[in-house]
Design a protein around this motif. Structure first.
Motif, PDB file in Angstrom:
ATOM      1  N   ILE A 132       0.846  -1.205   0.000  1.00 14.70           N
ATOM      2  CA  ILE A 132       0.000   0.000   0.000  1.00 14.70           C
ATOM      3  C   ILE A 132       0.876   1.248   0.000  1.00 14.70           C
ATOM      4  O   ILE A 132       0.607   2.224  -0.700  1.00 14.70           O
ATOM      5  CB  ILE A 132      -0.957  -0.006   1.207  1.00 14.70           C
ATOM      6  CG1 ILE A 132      -1.860  -1.243   1.162  1.00 14.70           C
ATOM      7  CG2 ILE A 132      -1.792   1.268   1.245  1.00 14.70           C
ATOM      8  CD1 ILE A 132      -2.741  -1.406   2.385  1.00 14.70           C
ATOM      9  N   LEU A 133       1.938   1.200   0.773  1.00 18.13           N
ATOM     10  CA  LEU A 133       2.893   2.314   0.835  1.00 18.13           C
ATOM     11  C   LEU A 133       3.529   2.540  -0.530  1.00 18.13           C
ATOM     12  O   LEU A 133       3.645   3.692  -0.997  1.00 18.13           O
ATOM     13  CB  LEU A 133       3.957   1.984   1.880  1.00 18.13           C
ATOM     14  CG  LEU A 133       4.814   3.106   2.454  1.00 18.13           C
ATOM     15  CD1 LEU A 133       3.954   4.199   3.041  1.00 18.13           C
ATOM     16  CD2 LEU A 133       5.748   2.524   3.524  1.00 18.13           C
ATOM     17  N   GLY A 134       3.945   1.471  -1.195  1.00 21.84           N
ATOM     18  CA  GLY A 134       4.549   1.601  -2.519  1.00 21.84           C
ATOM     19  C   GLY A 134       3.592   2.206  -3.525  1.00 21.84           C
ATOM     20  O   GLY A 134       3.974   3.060  -4.344  1.00 21.84           O
ATOM     21  N   ALA A 135       2.325   1.767  -3.489  1.00 24.76           N
ATOM     22  CA  ALA A 135       1.324   2.321  -4.407  1.00 24.76           C
ATOM     23  C   ALA A 135       1.098   3.802  -4.130  1.00 24.76           C
ATOM     24  O   ALA A 135       1.018   4.619  -5.062  1.00 24.76           O
ATOM     25  CB  ALA A 135       0.017   1.548  -4.275  1.00 24.76           C
ATOM     26  N   ARG A 136       0.997   4.160  -2.852  1.00 22.13           N
ATOM     27  CA  ARG A 136       0.723   5.559  -2.503  1.00 22.13           C
ATOM     28  C   ARG A 136       1.885   6.471  -2.925  1.00 22.13           C
ATOM     29  O   ARG A 136       1.664   7.557  -3.491  1.00 22.13           O
ATOM     30  CB  ARG A 136       0.473   5.676  -0.997  1.00 22.13           C
ATOM     31  CG  ARG A 136       0.074   7.074  -0.557  1.00 22.13           C
ATOM     32  CD  ARG A 136      -0.516   7.067   0.838  1.00 22.13           C
ATOM     33  NE  ARG A 136       0.373   6.523   1.862  1.00 22.13           N
ATOM     34  CZ  ARG A 136       0.147   5.387   2.541  1.00 22.13           C
ATOM     35  NH1 ARG A 136      -0.927   4.662   2.295  1.00 22.13           N
ATOM     36  NH2 ARG A 136       1.005   4.974   3.457  1.00 22.13           N
ATOM     37  N   ILE A 137       3.100   6.044  -2.667  1.00 21.36           N
ATOM     38  CA  ILE A 137       4.260   6.850  -3.069  1.00 21.36           C
ATOM     39  C   ILE A 137       4.249   7.067  -4.578  1.00 21.36           C
ATOM     40  O   ILE A 137       4.425   8.194  -5.067  1.00 21.36           O
ATOM     41  CB  ILE A 137       5.563   6.161  -2.615  1.00 21.36           C
ATOM     42  CG1 ILE A 137       5.714   6.248  -1.090  1.00 21.36           C
ATOM     43  CG2 ILE A 137       6.772   6.789  -3.304  1.00 21.36           C
ATOM     44  CD1 ILE A 137       6.852   5.419  -0.534  1.00 21.36           C
ATOM     45  N   ALA A 138       4.044   5.996  -5.334  1.00 21.49           N
ATOM     46  CA  ALA A 138       4.053   6.107  -6.794  1.00 21.49           C
ATOM     47  C   ALA A 138       2.909   6.987  -7.288  1.00 21.49           C
ATOM     48  O   ALA A 138       3.094   7.795  -8.223  1.00 21.49           O
ATOM     49  CB  ALA A 138       3.963   4.713  -7.418  1.00 21.49           C
ATOM     50  N   ASN A 139       1.736   6.873  -6.689  1.00 20.83           N
ATOM     51  CA  ASN A 139       0.588   7.657  -7.147  1.00 20.83           C
ATOM     52  C   ASN A 139       0.706   9.125  -6.768  1.00 20.83           C
ATOM     53  O   ASN A 139       0.299  10.003  -7.546  1.00 20.83           O
ATOM     54  CB  ASN A 139      -0.703   7.052  -6.596  1.00 20.83           C
ATOM     55  CG  ASN A 139      -1.083   5.774  -7.313  1.00 20.83           C
ATOM     56  OD1 ASN A 139      -0.932   5.676  -8.530  1.00 20.83           O
ATOM     57  ND2 ASN A 139      -1.571   4.799  -6.581  1.00 20.83           N
ATOM     58  N   TRP A 140       1.250   9.432  -5.600  1.00 21.89           N
ATOM     59  CA  TRP A 140       1.469  10.843  -5.248  1.00 21.89           C
ATOM     60  C   TRP A 140       2.496  11.474  -6.186  1.00 21.89           C
ATOM     61  O   TRP A 140       2.301  12.599  -6.650  1.00 21.89           O
ATOM     62  CB  TRP A 140       1.950  10.953  -3.801  1.00 21.89           C
ATOM     63  CG  TRP A 140       0.867  10.809  -2.777  1.00 21.89           C
ATOM     64  CD1 TRP A 140      -0.412  10.374  -2.976  1.00 21.89           C
ATOM     65  CD2 TRP A 140       0.977  11.111  -1.386  1.00 21.89           C
ATOM     66  NE1 TRP A 140      -1.105  10.373  -1.789  1.00 21.89           N
ATOM     67  CE2 TRP A 140      -0.273  10.822  -0.789  1.00 21.89           C
ATOM     68  CE3 TRP A 140       2.004  11.574  -0.565  1.00 21.89           C
ATOM     69  CZ2 TRP A 140      -0.513  10.995   0.582  1.00 21.89           C
ATOM     70  CZ3 TRP A 140       1.762  11.745   0.793  1.00 21.89           C
ATOM     71  CH2 TRP A 140       0.519  11.459   1.360  1.00 21.89           C
ATOM     72  N   LEU A 141       3.570  10.745  -6.456  1.00 20.32           N
ATOM     73  CA  LEU A 141       4.599  11.284  -7.344  1.00 20.32           C
ATOM     74  C   LEU A 141       4.078  11.391  -8.774  1.00 20.32           C
ATOM     75  O   LEU A 141       4.300  12.399  -9.452  1.00 20.32           O
ATOM     76  CB  LEU A 141       5.848  10.404  -7.290  1.00 20.32           C
ATOM     77  CG  LEU A 141       6.647  10.471  -5.987  1.00 20.32           C
ATOM     78  CD1 LEU A 141       7.669   9.343  -5.923  1.00 20.32           C
ATOM     79  CD2 LEU A 141       7.334  11.824  -5.842  1.00 20.32           C
ATOM     80  N   GLY A 142       3.375  10.364  -9.242  1.00 17.27           N
ATOM     81  CA  GLY A 142       2.844  10.393 -10.602  1.00 17.27           C
ATOM     82  C   GLY A 142       1.769  11.448 -10.793  1.00 17.27           C
ATOM     83  O   GLY A 142       1.583  11.962 -11.903  1.00 17.27           O
ATOM     84  N   GLY A 143       1.032  11.780  -9.728  1.00 12.83           N
ATOM     85  CA  GLY A 143      -0.012  12.789  -9.826  1.00 12.83           C
ATOM     86  C   GLY A 143       0.441  14.190  -9.483  1.00 12.83           C
ATOM     87  O   GLY A 143      -0.386  15.103  -9.401  1.00 12.83           O
ATOM     88  N   HIS A 144       1.752  14.378  -9.300  1.00 13.40           N
ATOM     89  CA  HIS A 144       2.293  15.667  -8.859  1.00 13.40           C
ATOM     90  C   HIS A 144       1.809  16.825  -9.725  1.00 13.40           C
ATOM     91  O   HIS A 144       1.322  17.848  -9.231  1.00 13.40           O
ATOM     92  CB  HIS A 144       3.821  15.612  -8.851  1.00 13.40           C
ATOM     93  CG  HIS A 144       4.470  16.948  -8.623  1.00 13.40           C
ATOM     94  ND1 HIS A 144       4.744  17.830  -9.656  1.00 13.40           N
ATOM     95  CD2 HIS A 144       4.898  17.556  -7.485  1.00 13.40           C
ATOM     96  CE1 HIS A 144       5.319  18.913  -9.167  1.00 13.40           C
ATOM     97  NE2 HIS A 144       5.426  18.778  -7.849  1.00 13.40           N
ATOM     98  N   ASP A 145       1.936  16.696 -11.034  1.00  8.81           N
ATOM     99  CA  ASP A 145       1.601  17.815 -11.911  1.00  8.81           C
ATOM    100  C   ASP A 145       0.106  18.104 -11.927  1.00  8.81           C
ATOM    101  O   ASP A 145      -0.307  19.202 -12.331  1.00  8.81           O
ATOM    102  CB  ASP A 145       2.096  17.553 -13.333  1.00  8.81           C
ATOM    103  CG  ASP A 145       3.607  17.679 -13.442  1.00  8.81           C
ATOM    104  OD1 ASP A 145       4.238  18.107 -12.457  1.00  8.81           O
ATOM    105  OD2 ASP A 145       4.155  17.333 -14.502  1.00  8.81           O
ATOM    106  N   PHE A 146      -0.711  17.146 -11.524  1.00  7.87           N
ATOM    107  CA  PHE A 146      -2.155  17.356 -11.472  1.00  7.87           C
ATOM    108  C   PHE A 146      -2.565  18.153 -10.242  1.00  7.87           C
ATOM    109  O   PHE A 146      -3.243  19.172 -10.337  1.00  7.87           O
ATOM    110  CB  PHE A 146      -2.881  16.013 -11.524  1.00  7.87           C
ATOM    111  CG  PHE A 146      -4.306  16.055 -11.053  1.00  7.87           C
ATOM    112  CD1 PHE A 146      -5.218  16.915 -11.645  1.00  7.87           C
ATOM    113  CD2 PHE A 146      -4.734  15.241 -10.001  1.00  7.87           C
ATOM    114  CE1 PHE A 146      -6.539  16.966 -11.200  1.00  7.87           C
ATOM    115  CE2 PHE A 146      -6.046  15.285  -9.553  1.00  7.87           C
ATOM    116  CZ  PHE A 146      -6.953  16.155 -10.154  1.00  7.87           C
ATOM    117  N   PHE A 147      -2.135  17.700  -9.071  1.00  6.36           N
ATOM    118  CA  PHE A 147      -2.672  18.319  -7.860  1.00  6.36           C
ATOM    119  C   PHE A 147      -1.657  19.123  -7.043  1.00  6.36           C
ATOM    120  O   PHE A 147      -2.043  19.883  -6.151  1.00  6.36           O
ATOM    121  CB  PHE A 147      -3.295  17.254  -6.947  1.00  6.36           C
ATOM    122  CG  PHE A 147      -2.310  16.352  -6.264  1.00  6.36           C
ATOM    123  CD1 PHE A 147      -1.752  16.696  -5.040  1.00  6.36           C
ATOM    124  CD2 PHE A 147      -1.930  15.151  -6.828  1.00  6.36           C
ATOM    125  CE1 PHE A 147      -0.845  15.874  -4.404  1.00  6.36           C
ATOM    126  CE2 PHE A 147      -1.029  14.317  -6.205  1.00  6.36           C
ATOM    127  CZ  PHE A 147      -0.481  14.678  -4.987  1.00  6.36           C
TER     128      PHE A 147
END
Length: 554
Positions: A132-147
């Motif tokens: 879950i931690l790995g998914a969250r880190i990747a999704n926060w970083l991948g969504g950086h330019d959006f939010f």
């Protein structure tokens, strides 16, 4: 006994981890400050679902077959299952908000990330679990330019500090007790953190080491994944494409960072294997807990994989057979169940098959329970759908061909033998398994024939062993299919939604039509029907013969 010993060790390790990580002083060791900016922002090419994003904007949280409505964020809803909580805290749904393409969605994404940090920025046994931690880190970083790109400096510093703490803990905790797909998701988070956050350069080497080891262990020679679940296969291929994209971007900044050969080879093998599992409607077959999945996402994964290999006819390493003849497509589970450690959602569907005609599914498996397995109802549904009777194969004495463990996994596994031959376009698959030998002394043999034109599918199911043991041969039908028994129970007339008709003939057992259920689309339960051929063994292994032939067009 071996399983019991493993569980004891796991329980002990988990208890010690909770004592160590749950200590309030542990949070201080993760640090309080983070970077002022990212080294890299990962590409994120995956489409979101605007309809789901709109629901989220309205306070509707729908994950893992459950729906919770609330005006305020609920990170631990009462009655929510572990899978719901995992999806919620993994933040994959940020793409759904992004799909709305508006300031309101961007502000809501930023609010939810900030709200999470305020309430969950310290270790928790579930929400800080490595996958879950790995998914969250990747999704926060991948969504950086959006939010995050347009956020104020204070929000950015707060988020980067939280990312840094989470990454530090992940580096300490992984791989932990994880195996299979969850471990690869944790490895993805490690690679993302190492490349996007300034810090210890040795972390990338360690992360790539875990990734390389697990790819060699989990991706089989035919491109199939060891868990034998097409839905898991799709998700992992997407994660691997993400990793390759980030590593390619990092290479432009630092030529010493390259895409590991094991990663590229895994993508090249897994892509045609994903094609292998697609029916004519473009969706996935239902084996070992898989659902149909989303066609838009499947197409996107196939496009971004950029691998041109053709699917095999016979995937012997992962244990599946595929026969494409005319407009007919047969997919068959003809392999041993997943090995220990890779079987958390394994089904007892050995020698089951699915049949589609053009873009229409005809014979299917029932799918998997989409909701929480906690509670009496959820546990009962989950076990029933994992059982042999929920698959288009043979059930003997109302038992499962492999022994299921209630909280996931298998206690005993069927062993499969297989031969396949092709003559002038006609295909014959001859397979057997010993899953019913313990306790019953019965071996199930299934011979499946498909004509070159695809208008004639025949089978023989024989049960070698003692006499007077009850059996049922099941053909679960897609909800869109209509069926009726005809000819005094000797045949069944099958009609697809398009009007194309088929007739099932049987010799050796009467034809009955019974109710069934279909969970192919995640979160959706639909009524369906099944054709059942029932009898008792004769002690001689005499086969029950059946055939499915297309009706002439009127």
């Amino acid at each position: 006994m071996e399983r019991g010993a493993r569980e004891t060790v796991r329980t002990l390790r988990t208890g010690l981890s909770r004592l160590a990580y749950g200590n309030p002083l542990y949070t201080l060791t993760l640090g309080r400050n983070g970077p002022r900016d990212l080294v890299l922002v990962p590409p994120d090419p995956w489409p979101g679902d605007a309809e789901k994003g709109s629901a989220l904007l309205g306070g509707c949280y729908a994950f893992a077959g459950q729906t919770v409505r609330s005006d305020a964020p609920l990170w631990s809803p009462v009655g929510a299952g572990a899978d719901f909580v995992a999806e919620l805290h993994g933040f994959d749904w940020l793409r759904d908000l992004r799909a709305l393409s508006g300031d309101a969605a961007r502000r809501q994404a930023r609010f939810l990330v900030g709200h999470w940090i305020d309430r969950h920025d310290r270790w928790d046994g579930l929400t800080w679990r490595p996958d879950i931690l790995g998914a969250r880190i990747a999704n926060w970083l991948g969504g950086h330019d959006f939010f995050c790109a347009s956020a104020d400096d204070q929000f950015r510093l707060t988020m980067f500090a939280s990312l840094s703490r989470q990454a530090t803990h992940l580096a300490r905790a992984a791989p932990g007790e994880l195996a299979g797909a969850p471990l690869l998701v944790a490895a993805k988070g490690l690679v993302y953190a190492a490349l996007c956050l300034p810090g210890d350069p040795g972390r990338l080497e360690d992360a790539l080491g875990i990734l390389d080891r697990e790819l060699r262990r989990q991706v089989l020679a035919d491109g199939g994944h060891v868990q034998r679940n097409p839905d898991v296969h799709l998700a992992l291929l997407r994660h691997l494409i993400d990793l390759r994209g980030l590593l390619r971007l990092a290479h432009l900044r630092d030529p010493e960072v390259t895409v590991p050969e094991s990663l590229q080879h895994a993508i090249d093998r897994m892509t045609p294997a994903l094609r292998f599992h697609r029916h004519g409607d473009g969706l996935l077959c239902l084996f070992n807990g898989s659902g149909e999945a989303d066609r838009v996402m499947i197409d996107a994964v196939m496009t971004h994989a950029d691998a041109k290999g053709r699917p095999l006819k016979s995937a012997r390493h992962s244990g599946f057979e595929r026969v494409q003849a005319g407009r007919a497509l047969v997919l068959m589970d003809a392999g041993d169940p997943p090995p220990p450690g890779f079987d958390p959602g394994a089904h007892a569907g050995t020698l089951s098959f699915e049949l589609s005609f053009g873009r229409e599914r005809m014979i299917v498996n029932c799918g998997a329970w989409p909701g929480p397995a906690e509670g009496r109802e959820g546990a009962a549904w989950a076990m029933a759908l994992r059982g042999t009777a929920a698959h288009s194969t043979v059930t003997v004495a109302d038992r499962n061909s492999s022994a299921l463990i209630e909280d996931g996994g298998l206690e005993r596994r069927a062993k499969v033998t297989l031969e396949r031959s092709e003559i002038e376009g006609d295909t014959l698959i001859d397979a057997s398994h010993d899953g019913y030998r313990p306790g019953l002394g019965v071996t199930h043999r299934r011979r499946l024939y498909v004509s070159a034109e695809g208008d004639d599918v025949r089978g023989e199911d024989s049960l070698e062993g003692p006499a007077d043991i009850a059996f049922d041969i099941r053909f679960h039908l897609h909800p869109g299919v209509r069926v009726s028994a005809v000819q005094s129970g000797e045949q069944a007339l099958i009609r697809l939604p398009s009007g194309v008709g088929f007739r099932l003939y049987a010799d050796g057992a009467p034809v009955k039509v019974e109710e069934s259920v279909y969970f192919g689309a995640k979160g959706e339960r639909r009524r369906s029907q099944q054709i059942v051929l029932s009898g008792v063994t004769d002690g001689q292994g005499a086969p029950v013969k059946w055939a499915i032939r297309q009706e002439p067009r009127g």
